[in-house]
Design an enzyme around this catalytic site. Sequence first.
Site, PDB file in Angstrom:
ATOM      1  N   GLU A 136      12.552 -14.543 -33.156  1.00 24.53           N
ATOM      2  CA  GLU A 136      11.348 -15.135 -33.746  1.00 24.53           C
ATOM      3  C   GLU A 136      11.451 -15.094 -35.262  1.00 24.53           C
ATOM      4  O   GLU A 136      11.088 -14.082 -35.885  1.00 24.53           O
ATOM      5  CB  GLU A 136      10.108 -14.348 -33.304  1.00 24.53           C
ATOM      6  CG  GLU A 136       9.880 -14.325 -31.822  1.00 24.53           C
ATOM      7  CD  GLU A 136       8.410 -14.135 -31.499  1.00 24.53           C
ATOM      8  OE1 GLU A 136       7.848 -15.015 -30.841  1.00 24.53           O
ATOM      9  OE2 GLU A 136       7.813 -13.135 -31.941  1.00 24.53           O
ATOM     10  N   GLU A 177       4.749  -8.972 -36.379  1.00 24.19           N
ATOM     11  CA  GLU A 177       3.423  -8.572 -36.892  1.00 24.19           C
ATOM     12  C   GLU A 177       3.269  -7.053 -36.834  1.00 24.19           C
ATOM     13  O   GLU A 177       2.611  -6.449 -37.683  1.00 24.19           O
ATOM     14  CB  GLU A 177       2.314  -9.290 -36.108  1.00 24.19           C
ATOM     15  CG  GLU A 177       2.252 -10.765 -36.483  1.00 24.19           C
ATOM     16  CD  GLU A 177       1.709 -11.683 -35.413  1.00 24.19           C
ATOM     17  OE1 GLU A 177       1.096 -11.211 -34.439  1.00 24.19           O
ATOM     18  OE2 GLU A 177       1.906 -12.916 -35.554  1.00 24.19           O
ATOM     19  N   ASN A 235       2.108 -14.851 -25.709  1.00 21.93           N
ATOM     20  CA  ASN A 235       1.580 -13.703 -26.449  1.00 21.93           C
ATOM     21  C   ASN A 235       0.206 -14.075 -26.990  1.00 21.93           C
ATOM     22  O   ASN A 235       0.099 -14.861 -27.927  1.00 21.93           O
ATOM     23  CB  ASN A 235       2.550 -13.359 -27.599  1.00 21.93           C
ATOM     24  CG  ASN A 235       2.008 -12.275 -28.505  1.00 21.93           C
ATOM     25  OD1 ASN A 235       1.052 -11.573 -28.149  1.00 21.93           O
ATOM     26  ND2 ASN A 235       2.618 -12.129 -29.672  1.00 21.93           N
ATOM     27  N   TRP A 236      -0.821 -13.498 -26.381  1.00 20.45           N
ATOM     28  CA  TRP A 236      -2.195 -13.858 -26.777  1.00 20.45           C
ATOM     29  C   TRP A 236      -2.614 -13.168 -28.074  1.00 20.45           C
ATOM     30  O   TRP A 236      -3.662 -13.481 -28.621  1.00 20.45           O
ATOM     31  CB  TRP A 236      -3.182 -13.500 -25.660  1.00 20.45           C
ATOM     32  CG  TRP A 236      -3.026 -14.296 -24.400  1.00 20.45           C
ATOM     33  CD1 TRP A 236      -2.048 -15.220 -24.111  1.00 20.45           C
ATOM     34  CD2 TRP A 236      -3.874 -14.250 -23.249  1.00 20.45           C
ATOM     35  NE1 TRP A 236      -2.233 -15.737 -22.861  1.00 20.45           N
ATOM     36  CE2 TRP A 236      -3.346 -15.160 -22.298  1.00 20.45           C
ATOM     37  CE3 TRP A 236      -5.023 -13.524 -22.907  1.00 20.45           C
ATOM     38  CZ2 TRP A 236      -3.935 -15.363 -21.053  1.00 20.45           C
ATOM     39  CZ3 TRP A 236      -5.612 -13.715 -21.667  1.00 20.45           C
ATOM     40  CH2 TRP A 236      -5.064 -14.634 -20.745  1.00 20.45           C
ATOM     41  N   LYS A 237      -1.856 -12.203 -28.515  1.00 18.80           N
ATOM     42  CA  LYS A 237      -2.197 -11.431 -29.724  1.00 18.80           C
ATOM     43  C   LYS A 237      -3.632 -10.873 -29.598  1.00 18.80           C
ATOM     44  O   LYS A 237      -4.096 -10.630 -28.494  1.00 18.80           O
ATOM     45  CB  LYS A 237      -2.022 -12.278 -30.984  1.00 18.80           C
ATOM     46  CG  LYS A 237      -0.681 -13.012 -31.022  1.00 18.80           C
ATOM     47  CD  LYS A 237      -0.379 -13.557 -32.379  1.00 18.80           C
ATOM     48  CE  LYS A 237       0.851 -14.444 -32.291  1.00 18.80           C
ATOM     49  NZ  LYS A 237       1.395 -14.778 -33.592  1.00 18.80           N
ATOM     50  N   SER A 271       6.045 -21.123 -33.477  1.00 15.94           N
ATOM     51  CA  SER A 271       5.473 -22.475 -33.469  1.00 15.94           C
ATOM     52  C   SER A 271       6.088 -23.367 -32.396  1.00 15.94           C
ATOM     53  O   SER A 271       6.273 -24.570 -32.601  1.00 15.94           O
ATOM     54  CB  SER A 271       5.582 -23.125 -34.857  1.00 15.94           C
ATOM     55  OG  SER A 271       4.853 -22.366 -35.797  1.00 15.94           O
ATOM     56  N   GLY A 322       3.069 -18.130 -28.943  1.00 16.12           N
ATOM     57  CA  GLY A 322       1.836 -17.524 -29.453  1.00 16.12           C
ATOM     58  C   GLY A 322       0.665 -18.482 -29.296  1.00 16.12           C
ATOM     59  O   GLY A 322       0.079 -18.612 -28.219  1.00 16.12           O
ATOM     60  N   GLY A 323       0.362 -19.196 -30.376  1.00  8.60           N
ATOM     61  CA  GLY A 323      -0.821 -20.077 -30.411  1.00  8.60           C
ATOM     62  C   GLY A 323      -0.963 -20.981 -29.202  1.00  8.60           C
ATOM     63  O   GLY A 323      -2.054 -21.098 -28.634  1.00  8.60           O
ATOM     64  N   GLY A 380       3.321 -18.815 -36.214  1.00 10.32           N
ATOM     65  CA  GLY A 380       1.958 -19.202 -36.579  1.00 10.32           C
ATOM     66  C   GLY A 380       1.871 -20.144 -37.764  1.00 10.32           C
ATOM     67  O   GLY A 380       0.794 -20.349 -38.314  1.00 10.32           O
ATOM     68  N   HIS A 433       7.489  -6.867 -32.309  1.00 11.61           N
ATOM     69  CA  HIS A 433       6.986  -8.137 -32.843  1.00 11.61           C
ATOM     70  C   HIS A 433       6.883  -8.017 -34.366  1.00 11.61           C
ATOM     71  O   HIS A 433       6.522  -6.965 -34.890  1.00 11.61           O
ATOM     72  CB  HIS A 433       5.622  -8.466 -32.228  1.00 11.61           C
ATOM     73  CG  HIS A 433       5.193  -9.873 -32.500  1.00 11.61           C
ATOM     74  ND1 HIS A 433       4.684 -10.263 -33.709  1.00 11.61           N
ATOM     75  CD2 HIS A 433       5.240 -10.987 -31.727  1.00 11.61           C
ATOM     76  CE1 HIS A 433       4.415 -11.562 -33.665  1.00 11.61           C
ATOM     77  NE2 HIS A 433       4.748 -12.028 -32.479  1.00 11.61           N
TER      78      HIS A 433
HETATM   79  C1  PEP Z   1       4.443 -15.110 -31.579  1.00 13.27           C
HETATM   80  O1  PEP Z   1       3.507 -14.553 -32.110  1.00 13.27           O
HETATM   81  O2  PEP Z   1       5.236 -14.463 -30.895  1.00 13.27           O
HETATM   82  C2  PEP Z   1       4.592 -16.549 -31.785  1.00 13.27           C
HETATM   83  C3  PEP Z   1       5.721 -17.104 -31.467  1.00 13.27           C
HETATM   84  O3  PEP Z   1       3.506 -17.206 -32.323  1.00 13.27           O
HETATM   85  P1  PEP Z   1       3.339 -18.795 -32.531  1.00 13.27           P
HETATM   86  O4  PEP Z   1       3.848 -19.474 -31.283  1.00 13.27           O
HETATM   87  O5  PEP Z   1       1.867 -18.999 -32.711  1.00 13.27           O
HETATM   88  O6  PEP Z   1       4.151 -19.162 -33.720  1.00 13.27           O
END
Ligand code: PEP
Length: 262
Positions: A172, A100, A9-11, A219, A240-241, A178, A98
């Site tokens: 999640e 967010e 997920n590049w957000k 994470s 994500g990251g 994050g 998600h």
């Molecule tokens: C996400 O946004 O779905 C996610 C899992 O982010 P991160 O891996 O950066 O925690």
Amino acid sequence: MRRKIVAGNWKMNKTYSEAISLADDFFQLAAKDPSDSVLTIIAPPFPFLREISKCLEGQPGIFVAAQNCHHENSGAFTGEVSASMIRSADASHVIIGHSERRQYFAETGEQLLKKVNRALENELTVIFCIGETSEQRNSDIHFSVIRQQLEEVVFHLGEEILSAGKIILAYEPVWAIGTGVNASAAQAQEMHAFIREQLRGKFSAATVNEKVSILYGGSCNTGNAAELFAQPDVDGGLIGGASLKAADFAAIRRIMIGQAGL
Ligand code: PEP
């Protein structure tokens, strides 16, 4: 056998040229470890969906997802993007729910159900996210929160949707997204097993056991993916990251391929 999946997920990151080079770099690395058994999904921002989908030719097992969709197909909704538009840009998946989106855009269970139905109608496979906040976990209501998130959306869907693999779940925990603090492998396994048990109360055991992949997100990185993915009810990750670095995302994918024994 449930499908093993890594999804990135590049957000809201990357300009056009950065996005194309990230996709190119990742595709080159992924080509060294071909696997059509581990499904790989990348979710770039809307403006790059079509271009990145075009690059997928000759990349078996890799798919493109949008990060959200509106619940209507068209109309006076300035600034929104519909599931039919996403499908017409050759994306095959969409992330819905998600945390967010729930947190910053106040998306409710009712809205999410409409989005999921619209996405399915447009032949998109849905990655549906659920997760509790740290306050909820600290108050020991995390299981009931997850149960409610499933009830609001997934329990309204027909068995045929799940048995066709059209719903991928992503657990999640909000406190892990994050933050650099991932759920432990034991916490992830405990919740994934709980989710599967809840689903078995509503859908057939065959469907739940064989067709519903549950990804862990929060994470997840090259250092912890192996332990998380080794859990019996963890079928992969929503990243994500770490998906913003081609080498890291390719390494996480390689870990999944290794564990799937393929
Ligand atoms: C996400 O946004 O779905 C996610 C899992 O982010 P991160 O891996 O950066 O925690």
